[in-house]
Write a protein that holds these residues in place. Structure first.
Motif, PDB file in Angstrom:
ATOM      1  N   GLU A 165      -8.990  -1.943   6.980  1.00  0.00           N
ATOM      2  CA  GLU A 165     -10.292  -1.463   6.517  1.00  0.00           C
ATOM      3  C   GLU A 165     -10.637  -0.103   7.125  1.00  0.00           C
ATOM      4  O   GLU A 165     -11.130   0.794   6.428  1.00  0.00           O
ATOM      5  N   LYS A 166     -10.362   0.054   8.403  1.00  0.00           N
ATOM      6  CA  LYS A 166     -10.654   1.314   9.081  1.00  0.00           C
ATOM      7  C   LYS A 166      -9.831   2.458   8.505  1.00  0.00           C
ATOM      8  O   LYS A 166     -10.345   3.557   8.229  1.00  0.00           O
ATOM      9  N   ARG A 167      -8.537   2.209   8.289  1.00  0.00           N
ATOM     10  CA  ARG A 167      -7.668   3.271   7.781  1.00  0.00           C
ATOM     11  C   ARG A 167      -7.992   3.611   6.332  1.00  0.00           C
ATOM     12  O   ARG A 167      -7.939   4.791   5.937  1.00  0.00           O
ATOM     13  N   PRO A 171       3.871  -3.697  15.916  1.00  0.00           N
ATOM     14  CA  PRO A 171       2.687  -2.838  16.046  1.00  0.00           C
ATOM     15  C   PRO A 171       1.835  -2.851  14.776  1.00  0.00           C
ATOM     16  O   PRO A 171       2.180  -2.250  13.765  1.00  0.00           O
ATOM     17  N   PHE A 172       0.721  -3.567  14.859  1.00  0.00           N
ATOM     18  CA  PHE A 172      -0.096  -3.824  13.680  1.00  0.00           C
ATOM     19  C   PHE A 172      -0.675  -2.542  13.088  1.00  0.00           C
ATOM     20  O   PHE A 172      -0.831  -2.422  11.875  1.00  0.00           O
ATOM     21  N   ARG A 173      -1.021  -1.602  13.943  1.00  0.00           N
ATOM     22  CA  ARG A 173      -1.661  -0.377  13.458  1.00  0.00           C
ATOM     23  C   ARG A 173      -0.731   0.388  12.515  1.00  0.00           C
ATOM     24  O   ARG A 173      -1.167   0.890  11.469  1.00  0.00           O
ATOM     25  N   ALA A 174       0.537   0.482  12.861  1.00  0.00           N
ATOM     26  CA  ALA A 174       1.482   1.208  12.011  1.00  0.00           C
ATOM     27  C   ALA A 174       1.625   0.534  10.654  1.00  0.00           C
ATOM     28  O   ALA A 174       1.696   1.196   9.611  1.00  0.00           O
ATOM     29  N   GLU A 175       1.644  -0.794  10.645  1.00  0.00           N
ATOM     30  CA  GLU A 175       1.759  -1.529   9.389  1.00  0.00           C
ATOM     31  C   GLU A 175       0.497  -1.358   8.543  1.00  0.00           C
ATOM     32  O   GLU A 175       0.566  -1.132   7.323  1.00  0.00           O
ATOM     33  N   ALA A 176      -0.654  -1.469   9.196  1.00  0.00           N
ATOM     34  CA  ALA A 176      -1.921  -1.306   8.483  1.00  0.00           C
ATOM     35  C   ALA A 176      -2.050   0.104   7.919  1.00  0.00           C
ATOM     36  O   ALA A 176      -2.494   0.293   6.772  1.00  0.00           O
ATOM     37  N   ASP A 177      -1.672   1.100   8.700  1.00  0.00           N
ATOM     38  CA  ASP A 177      -1.766   2.492   8.241  1.00  0.00           C
ATOM     39  C   ASP A 177      -0.887   2.734   7.023  1.00  0.00           C
ATOM     40  O   ASP A 177      -1.298   3.394   6.057  1.00  0.00           O
ATOM     41  N   ALA A 178       0.335   2.203   7.061  1.00  0.00           N
ATOM     42  CA  ALA A 178       1.257   2.413   5.944  1.00  0.00           C
ATOM     43  C   ALA A 178       0.755   1.727   4.681  1.00  0.00           C
ATOM     44  O   ALA A 178       0.846   2.283   3.579  1.00  0.00           O
ATOM     45  N   ALA A 179       0.203   0.515   4.821  1.00  0.00           N
ATOM     46  CA  ALA A 179      -0.307  -0.202   3.652  1.00  0.00           C
ATOM     47  C   ALA A 179      -1.524   0.502   3.063  1.00  0.00           C
ATOM     48  O   ALA A 179      -1.660   0.629   1.836  1.00  0.00           O
ATOM     49  N   ALA A 180      -2.416   0.968   3.930  1.00  0.00           N
ATOM     50  CA  ALA A 180      -3.604   1.670   3.452  1.00  0.00           C
ATOM     51  C   ALA A 180      -3.214   2.958   2.731  1.00  0.00           C
ATOM     52  O   ALA A 180      -3.761   3.291   1.669  1.00  0.00           O
ATOM     53  N   ALA A 181      -2.262   3.698   3.287  1.00  0.00           N
ATOM     54  CA  ALA A 181      -1.820   4.944   2.664  1.00  0.00           C
ATOM     55  C   ALA A 181      -1.200   4.686   1.296  1.00  0.00           C
ATOM     56  O   ALA A 181      -1.462   5.420   0.329  1.00  0.00           O
ATOM     57  N   MET A 182      -0.401   3.629   1.198  1.00  0.00           N
ATOM     58  CA  MET A 182       0.227   3.321  -0.081  1.00  0.00           C
ATOM     59  C   MET A 182      -0.814   2.883  -1.105  1.00  0.00           C
ATOM     60  O   MET A 182      -0.750   3.256  -2.288  1.00  0.00           O
ATOM     61  N   ALA A 183      -1.809   2.093  -0.654  1.00  0.00           N
ATOM     62  CA  ALA A 183      -2.848   1.632  -1.571  1.00  0.00           C
ATOM     63  C   ALA A 183      -3.680   2.791  -2.102  1.00  0.00           C
ATOM     64  O   ALA A 183      -3.987   2.855  -3.301  1.00  0.00           O
ATOM     65  N   VAL A 184      -4.059   3.718  -1.227  1.00  0.00           N
ATOM     66  CA  VAL A 184      -4.866   4.863  -1.664  1.00  0.00           C
ATOM     67  C   VAL A 184      -4.053   5.752  -2.603  1.00  0.00           C
ATOM     68  O   VAL A 184      -4.566   6.256  -3.607  1.00  0.00           O
ATOM     69  N   THR A 185      -2.789   5.946  -2.297  1.00  0.00           N
ATOM     70  CA  THR A 185      -1.923   6.724  -3.187  1.00  0.00           C
ATOM     71  C   THR A 185      -1.877   6.101  -4.578  1.00  0.00           C
ATOM     72  O   THR A 185      -2.030   6.791  -5.597  1.00  0.00           O
ATOM     73  N   LEU A 186      -1.684   4.795  -4.651  1.00  0.00           N
ATOM     74  CA  LEU A 186      -1.629   4.106  -5.940  1.00  0.00           C
ATOM     75  C   LEU A 186      -2.987   4.139  -6.635  1.00  0.00           C
ATOM     76  O   LEU A 186      -3.070   4.312  -7.857  1.00  0.00           O
ATOM     77  N   GLY A 187      -4.056   3.969  -5.852  1.00  0.00           N
ATOM     78  CA  GLY A 187      -5.383   3.996  -6.444  1.00  0.00           C
ATOM     79  C   GLY A 187      -5.721   5.333  -7.071  1.00  0.00           C
ATOM     80  O   GLY A 187      -6.505   5.410  -8.023  1.00  0.00           O
ATOM     81  N   ARG A 188      -5.133   6.388  -6.573  1.00  0.00           N
ATOM     82  CA  ARG A 188      -5.350   7.731  -7.110  1.00  0.00           C
ATOM     83  C   ARG A 188      -4.293   8.124  -8.138  1.00  0.00           C
ATOM     84  O   ARG A 188      -4.232   9.274  -8.574  1.00  0.00           O
ATOM     85  N   GLY A 189      -3.463   7.156  -8.504  1.00  0.00           N
ATOM     86  CA  GLY A 189      -2.464   7.426  -9.525  1.00  0.00           C
ATOM     87  C   GLY A 189      -1.226   8.119  -9.009  1.00  0.00           C
ATOM     88  O   GLY A 189      -0.420   8.642  -9.788  1.00  0.00           O
ATOM     89  N   GLY A 190      -1.027   8.101  -7.678  1.00  0.00           N
ATOM     90  CA  GLY A 190       0.124   8.778  -7.086  1.00  0.00           C
ATOM     91  C   GLY A 190       1.374   7.914  -7.066  1.00  0.00           C
ATOM     92  O   GLY A 190       1.368   6.753  -7.484  1.00  0.00           O
ATOM     93  N   ASP A 191       2.445   8.499  -6.560  1.00  0.00           N
ATOM     94  CA  ASP A 191       3.756   7.853  -6.527  1.00  0.00           C
ATOM     95  C   ASP A 191       4.014   7.290  -5.136  1.00  0.00           C
ATOM     96  O   ASP A 191       4.151   8.049  -4.168  1.00  0.00           O
ATOM     97  N   PRO A 192       4.103   5.959  -4.974  1.00  0.00           N
ATOM     98  CA  PRO A 192       4.328   5.365  -3.650  1.00  0.00           C
ATOM     99  C   PRO A 192       5.690   5.705  -3.070  1.00  0.00           C
ATOM    100  O   PRO A 192       5.908   5.556  -1.862  1.00  0.00           O
ATOM    101  N   ARG A 193       6.620   6.174  -3.905  1.00  0.00           N
ATOM    102  CA  ARG A 193       7.952   6.518  -3.393  1.00  0.00           C
ATOM    103  C   ARG A 193       7.891   7.673  -2.402  1.00  0.00           C
ATOM    104  O   ARG A 193       8.786   7.841  -1.577  1.00  0.00           O
TER     105      ARG A 193
END
Length: 384
Positions: free
Chosen positions: A58-60, A277-299
């Motif tokens: 949520e924070k990320r 390390p939970f923070r690294a996993e959370a950060d990566a998931a949040a980044a991928m979700a925002v990328t997809l939400g904006r129509g970007g390429d998760p690759r």
């Protein structure tokens, strides 16, 4: 291999920094940037979901997309309930979902429903079935290898030819098979797998029942080590040994760095846990979700690709787990801010490394040596 790992880590950090910069600068945000991300976690059996993953994600998300909102639901280990939660989120118009499936097979139809509705799904921590758009987790094979390597270290001269009981995860979870495969790649040919159990629901109670059955069928003194897949299972294993009045515990592994497990490690009842390390996993998931939400390429964020039973070449981020023993608690969990020594060190643990009042020097090999609950070393010497 280490050079490759450093390259992958550097690439991930660079991608996440780019993602953060895009969220905070560049073009001015419009109302289109303000969308809802659905976050669905599987249960509360493991403390990490509510204590770490949820607040960190949520924070990320808020850092990467200030106008975004998070809709959260916990399935309480009920796949049918999670399906209802997921359908509700899709109906209410979430733009992207982060899903840790309570049961990947059961949730497959819901993921297909999301796909048909144009809602991409990021599988979190465990691989889901169906048309997912991305996957973020830790290298499960490496988790199993770490557990097996440290178990053999703790077993001493019984690491060759000794008897090991494997307490595996829930058979409906692909991660359980991933962990087991990694562990067996180390243990096979070195020790005898005396018994192997699956733990339904990853629950402490089921692990206790399985370990009690193993102790009833086998002289406890002939069990040289227990590869427990996570800390909840380890808790059940240790309580079963205590219930059988076994005076000297064999080394027991774990995973997830639960606070109770860390305290058991300090006390000498559990030898190690695997810290992800939970923070690294959370950060990566949040980044991928925002990328997809904006129509970007998760690759662009992925470090590798993974195949599921239903989908090939899923853009994935696989992070590196770390082993934690009594001698490395400070360098890992305390250093990363997961726990403070004040929180770990109850009154009963004062004087045991690394708790204040300890007589053992920081970093000494003695602090990594497994100990029984009565203060002696875990059984590792040859038996008569």
């Amino acid at each position: 291999m280490r050079a490759r790992s450093r390259y992958v880590a550097a690439a991930l950090v660079a991608a996440l920094m780019t993602m953060s910069a895009a969220a905070c600068g560049g073009r001015e945000e419009t109302h289109e940037d303000g969308f809802t991300v659905g976050l669905l976690l599987p249960g509360r059996v493991l403390p990490r979901w509510e204590q770490f993953d949820k607040p960190l994600i949520e924070k990320r998300l808020k850092e990467l997309c200030p106008r975004c909102r998070t809709a959260y639901a916990n399935a309480d280990n009920d796949p049918a309930r999670q399906r209802q939660q997921m359908t509700s989120m899709i109906t209410k118009g979430v733009r992207v979902l982060i899903l840790d499936a309570a049961d990947p097979k059961v949730l497959r139809s819901s993921i297909e429903e999301a796909h048909q509705a144009g809602v991409p799904v990021v599988a979190y921590d465990r691989l889901a079935e169906g048309p997912i758009s991305g996957f973020v987790s830790f290298d499960g094979a490496q988790v199993g290898r770490l557990q097996a390597e440290y178990l053999l270290r703790a077993m001493g001269d019984r690491a060759h030819g000794g008897n090991v009981v494997m307490m595996n995860g829930d058979p409906t979870d692909r991660n359980a098979a991933w962990f087991k495969k990694g562990a067996l790649s180390v243990l096979t040919g070195k020790v005898k797998i005396d018994r192997s159990y699956d733990t339904q629901g990853w629950s402490t109670e089921n692990a206790h029942a399985n370990m009690s059955a193993a102790l009833a069928a086998q002289n406890p003194e002939r069990i040289d080590g227990v590869l427990a897949v996570n800390d909840a299972v380890a808790a059940g294993v240790i309580s079963a040994f205590k219930g059988a009045h076994v005076r000297t515990l064999p080394p027991v592994t774990g995973q997830d760095a639960d606070l109770d497990a860390v305290r058991r490690i300090v006390k000498g009842e559990q030898y190690m846990t695997v810290y992800k390390p939970f923070r690294a996993e959370a950060d990566a998931a949040a980044a991928m979700a925002v990328t997809l939400g904006r129509g970007g390429d998760p690759r662009k964020l992925a470090t590798t690709v993974i195949d599921s039973p239903t989908t090939k070449h899923i853009p994935s981020v696989l992070l590196t787990p770390r082993a934690v023993t009594a001698g490395t608690i400070e360098q890992t969990l305390v250093k990363d801010g997961v726990y403070t020594l004040d929180r770990i060190c109850t009154r009963q643990l004062q004087g045991l490394p690394p708790c204040p009042g300890s007589r053992a020097p920081v970093g000494s090999q003695a602090r990594d040596r497994p100990a029984s609950r009565n203060g002696g070393d875990v059984r590792s010497a040859p038996r008569p």
